[in-house]
Design a protein around this motif. Structure first.
Motif, PDB file in Angstrom:
ATOM      1  N   ASP A   1     -10.622   3.182 -10.199  1.00 32.03           N
ATOM      2  CA  ASP A   1     -10.195   2.754  -8.863  1.00 32.03           C
ATOM      3  C   ASP A   1     -10.188   3.961  -7.940  1.00 32.03           C
ATOM      4  N   GLY A   2     -11.000   3.906  -6.892  1.00 28.21           N
ATOM      5  CA  GLY A   2     -11.040   5.012  -5.940  1.00 28.21           C
ATOM      6  C   GLY A   2     -11.790   6.198  -6.482  1.00 28.21           C
ATOM      7  N   GLY A   3     -13.105   6.066  -6.614  1.00 28.11           N
ATOM      8  CA  GLY A   3     -13.895   7.157  -7.171  1.00 28.11           C
ATOM      9  C   GLY A   3     -13.722   8.454  -6.410  1.00 28.11           C
ATOM     10  N   GLY A   4     -13.589   8.378  -5.082  1.00 27.73           N
ATOM     11  CA  GLY A   4     -13.375   9.567  -4.275  1.00 27.73           C
ATOM     12  C   GLY A   4     -11.916   9.920  -4.127  1.00 27.73           C
ATOM     13  N   VAL A   5     -11.150   8.985  -3.523  1.00 17.90           N
ATOM     14  CA  VAL A   5      -9.745   9.232  -3.201  1.00 17.90           C
ATOM     15  C   VAL A   5      -8.930   8.007  -3.579  1.00 17.90           C
ATOM     16  N   SER A   6      -7.760   8.212  -4.160  1.00 19.98           N
ATOM     17  CA  SER A   6      -6.816   7.132  -4.416  1.00 19.98           C
ATOM     18  C   SER A   6      -5.436   7.577  -3.967  1.00 19.98           C
ATOM     19  N   LEU A   7      -4.766   6.717  -3.194  1.00 18.68           N
ATOM     20  CA  LEU A   7      -3.441   7.028  -2.657  1.00 18.68           C
ATOM     21  C   LEU A   7      -2.457   5.956  -3.091  1.00 18.68           C
ATOM     22  N   LEU A   8      -1.325   6.393  -3.618  1.00 15.47           N
ATOM     23  CA  LEU A   8      -0.298   5.495  -4.125  1.00 15.47           C
ATOM     24  C   LEU A   8       1.048   5.948  -3.566  1.00 15.47           C
ATOM     25  N   GLY A   9       1.579   5.202  -2.591  1.00 15.86           N
ATOM     26  CA  GLY A   9       2.844   5.588  -1.989  1.00 15.86           C
ATOM     27  C   GLY A   9       2.788   6.936  -1.310  1.00 15.86           C
ATOM     28  N   ALA A  10       1.651   7.263  -0.687  1.00 14.97           N
ATOM     29  CA  ALA A  10       1.429   8.585  -0.097  1.00 14.97           C
ATOM     30  C   ALA A  10       1.427   8.511   1.422  1.00 14.97           C
ATOM     31  N   VAL A  11       1.694   9.633   2.054  1.00 12.28           N
ATOM     32  CA  VAL A  11       1.500   9.807   3.493  1.00 12.28           C
ATOM     33  C   VAL A  11       0.357  10.807   3.656  1.00 12.28           C
ATOM     34  N   ALA A  12      -0.748  10.366   4.235  1.00  5.61           N
ATOM     35  CA  ALA A  12      -1.942  11.209   4.249  1.00  5.61           C
ATOM     36  C   ALA A  12      -2.668  11.089   5.583  1.00  5.61           C
ATOM     37  N   ARG A  13      -3.258  12.200   5.986  1.00  9.04           N
ATOM     38  CA  ARG A  13      -4.068  12.259   7.201  1.00  9.04           C
ATOM     39  C   ARG A  13      -5.424  12.876   6.850  1.00  9.04           C
ATOM     40  N   PHE A  14      -6.497  12.164   7.179  1.00  3.49           N
ATOM     41  CA  PHE A  14      -7.857  12.648   6.951  1.00  3.49           C
ATOM     42  C   PHE A  14      -8.532  12.797   8.314  1.00  3.49           C
ATOM     43  N   ASP A  15      -8.992  14.004   8.632  1.00  2.00           N
ATOM     44  CA  ASP A  15      -9.606  14.277   9.926  1.00  2.00           C
ATOM     45  C   ASP A  15     -10.941  14.984   9.716  1.00  2.00           C
ATOM     46  N   GLN A  16     -11.999  14.407  10.244  1.00  3.44           N
ATOM     47  CA  GLN A  16     -13.353  14.962  10.146  1.00  3.44           C
ATOM     48  C   GLN A  16     -13.729  15.260   8.696  1.00  3.44           C
ATOM     49  N   CYS A  17     -13.603  14.259   7.864  1.00  5.44           N
ATOM     50  CA  CYS A  17     -13.951  14.366   6.447  1.00  5.44           C
ATOM     51  C   CYS A  17     -15.125  13.463   6.119  1.00  5.44           C
ATOM     52  N   ILE A  18     -15.898  13.866   5.131  1.00  4.95           N
ATOM     53  CA  ILE A  18     -16.961  13.031   4.572  1.00  4.95           C
ATOM     54  C   ILE A  18     -16.532  12.631   3.160  1.00  4.95           C
ATOM     55  N   ILE A  19     -16.477  11.324   2.910  1.00  7.58           N
ATOM     56  CA  ILE A  19     -16.149  10.796   1.591  1.00  7.58           C
ATOM     57  C   ILE A  19     -17.343   9.947   1.182  1.00  7.58           C
ATOM     58  N   SER A  20     -18.169  10.476   0.289  1.00 10.56           N
ATOM     59  CA  SER A  20     -19.472   9.845   0.054  1.00 10.56           C
ATOM     60  C   SER A  20     -19.899   9.960  -1.399  1.00 10.56           C
ATOM     61  N   ASP A  21     -20.776   9.046  -1.792  1.00  9.93           N
ATOM     62  CA  ASP A  21     -21.488   9.127  -3.068  1.00  9.93           C
ATOM     63  C   ASP A  21     -20.535   9.198  -4.261  1.00  9.93           C
ATOM     64  N   ASN A  22     -19.391   8.523  -4.128  1.00 11.56           N
ATOM     65  CA  ASN A  22     -18.440   8.415  -5.233  1.00 11.56           C
ATOM     66  C   ASN A  22     -18.651   7.088  -5.944  1.00 11.56           C
ATOM     67  N   MET A  23     -18.269   7.025  -7.209  1.00 12.01           N
ATOM     68  CA  MET A  23     -18.681   5.917  -8.063  1.00 12.01           C
ATOM     69  C   MET A  23     -17.507   5.131  -8.627  1.00 12.01           C
ATOM     70  N   ASN A  24     -17.802   3.863  -8.917  1.00  8.97           N
ATOM     71  CA  ASN A  24     -16.990   2.824  -9.546  1.00  8.97           C
ATOM     72  C   ASN A  24     -16.445   1.854  -8.518  1.00  8.97           C
ATOM     73  N   SER A  25     -15.676   0.855  -8.954  1.00  6.64           N
ATOM     74  CA  SER A  25     -15.486  -0.374  -8.191  1.00  6.64           C
ATOM     75  C   SER A  25     -14.989  -0.152  -6.769  1.00  6.64           C
ATOM     76  N   PHE A  26     -13.980   0.684  -6.568  1.00 10.37           N
ATOM     77  CA  PHE A  26     -13.512   0.999  -5.229  1.00 10.37           C
ATOM     78  C   PHE A  26     -13.945   2.435  -4.945  1.00 10.37           C
ATOM     79  N   GLY A  27     -15.243   2.601  -4.717  1.00  8.37           N
ATOM     80  CA  GLY A  27     -15.853   3.914  -4.809  1.00  8.37           C
ATOM     81  C   GLY A  27     -15.357   4.951  -3.838  1.00  8.37           C
ATOM     82  N   GLY A  28     -15.119   4.584  -2.568  1.00  4.08           N
ATOM     83  CA  GLY A  28     -14.727   5.585  -1.587  1.00  4.08           C
ATOM     84  C   GLY A  28     -13.246   5.903  -1.639  1.00  4.08           C
ATOM     85  N   MET A  29     -12.427   4.952  -1.153  1.00  4.00           N
ATOM     86  CA  MET A  29     -10.987   5.164  -1.081  1.00  4.00           C
ATOM     87  C   MET A  29     -10.255   3.911  -1.559  1.00  4.00           C
ATOM     88  N   PHE A  30      -9.214   4.111  -2.346  1.00  5.81           N
ATOM     89  CA  PHE A  30      -8.336   3.034  -2.790  1.00  5.81           C
ATOM     90  C   PHE A  30      -6.934   3.394  -2.299  1.00  5.81           C
TER      91      PHE A  30
END
Length: 395
Positions: free
Chosen positions: A115-144
């Protein structure tokens, strides 16, 4: 093998230009805080020692109530499949649980998880600015994103991941000025089912469309996506489509996505390993040449056969292109069969098939006459100019 661990209460500061390489399959666990502060042209990289499938690592796993910061960072080759148990199977590149994290100007690519080949967040506070999240693998490949997380994704490109680009399960998520694209007809899936949370998307390019001000469903028209670059063509609908009263660095209206149009794609850039003839026992000088526009930082990595070719103990680094630059430096080392070279200068230089660096080796005396051995580049993110991929010509 024990994981790498930043203990509770500790702060790990990682400086620009550091490569964190893993030659055993362990995660990088953060129970305290990390300040990974790279700069443009001299990023921080978390990578497996070799990207040929023989080395794996467990990704970055942040389980802390402190704040961690990642700026100009690349995370590649991580995996979170392991025993398949929740949450160990989440977040191949970056897993954040109950923590506060800020990620900017960073690339999270080529990772794998259930779950979340690139990034997975669980009960988190997160800020993503000018990021590339690419070419990650499995069912929820980019972000979960789940567990009542609070997440802002601004000026990001999430593309070419397996399955959905972003999957949301009971979380507060705002997506602004971003490209969210997938091979599937729908790039974003959100499910709340009575759980708290909301999804707000605006001024974004979303495959399958999305309600909200300024959203559109148009091919972003990437340049260099197959090389992980994700630049925009001038006719892309993403150009000047961001929020009003916000601007790119060149003063023009804000483009949608991580890389605005003003970032020019590299044209005809290449780095070349030579073809050399030598006799057993000879000293062999390998001169690497390049053709590139203005560049002030280079990372090179190539593979040799150490059973027949060994670096000289003295005088391994014979010369480099920034030697006449008071602010320039070059470092060369070898780990197993892989040669690593990092160079930077105080100002950008253009090269027209000029020599970048010369390294000295010895061809062992017991080498058979007529034996051929390849010099093989390791591709991006191991070999890059100012963090961008270039054409590789092996020797």
């Amino acid at each position: 093998d024990l994981p790498v661990n930043v203990p509770n209460g500790a702060v790990l500061t990682i400086e620009p230009g550091v490569d964190v390489l893993f030659d055993i399959d362990v995660p990088f666990i953060v129970e305290g805080s990390v300040r990974a502060m790279g700069v443009a042209g001299d990023s921080i990289r978390f990578l497996p020692y070799k990207e040929d499938g023989t080395h794996k690592w467990g990704g970055i796993r942040i389980i802390s109530d402190d704040v961690s910061t990642f700026d100009w960072v690349r995370v590649s080759g991580g995996h979170a499949v392991g025993d398949g148990q929740y949450p160990n199977n989440m977040g191949g590149g970056l897993f954040i649980q109950g923590s506060r994290v800020e990620v900017s100007h960073s690339v999270i690519c080529g990772n794998r998880a259930t779950d979340g080949g690139g990034v997975s967040l669980l009960g988190a506070v997160a800020r993503f600015d000018q990021c590339i999240i690419s070419d990650n693998m499995n069912s929820f490949g980019g972000m979960f994103i789940s567990g009542n997380s609070d997440v802002l994704i601004d000026r990001c490109t999430v593309a070419r991941n397996d399955g959905w680009a972003i999957y949301i399960l009971g979380a507060d998520v705002e997506i602004a000025n971003s490209i969210v694209w997938s091979e599937a007809d729908t790039a974003i899936s959100a499910f709340f089912g009575g759980m708290p949370g909301a999804l707000n998307i605006h001024h974004s390019c979303v495959r399958g469309g999305a309600p909200g001000v300024g959203n559109f469903n148009s091919d972003p028209m990437f340049v260099g996506a197959s090389r992980g670059v994700y630049l925009l063509q001038p006719q892309s609908a993403c150009v000047d489509a961001g929020e009003a009263n916000r601007f790119d660095d060149d003063g023009t209206a804000l483009d949608v996505g991580a890389l605005p149009l003003g970032v020019a794609p590299p044209l005809g850039e290449r780095v070349v390993l030579p073809n050399i003839e030598a006799s057993p026992g000879d000293t062999v000088e390998i001169s690497i040449s390049a053709r590139t526009g203005a560049t002030d930082a280079m990372d090179l990595a190539f593979v040799i056969d150490r059973d027949i070719l060994v670096p000289l103990t003295r005088g391994f680094l014979r010369s480099h292109a920034f030697s006449d630059d008071q602010g320039g430096e070059a470092v060369a080392n070898m780990h197993h069969d892989t040669v690593f070279v990092s160079m930077y200068g105080s100002a950008g230089r253009s090269f027209h098939d000029d020599t970048l660096v010369t390294l000295a080796f010895r061809l062992l005396p017991n080498t058979s006459y007529g034996q051929a051995f390849p010099l093989r580049w390791l591709p991006a993110p191991r070999t890059v100019f100012n963090e961008r991929p270039v054409t590789l010509v092996s020797g």
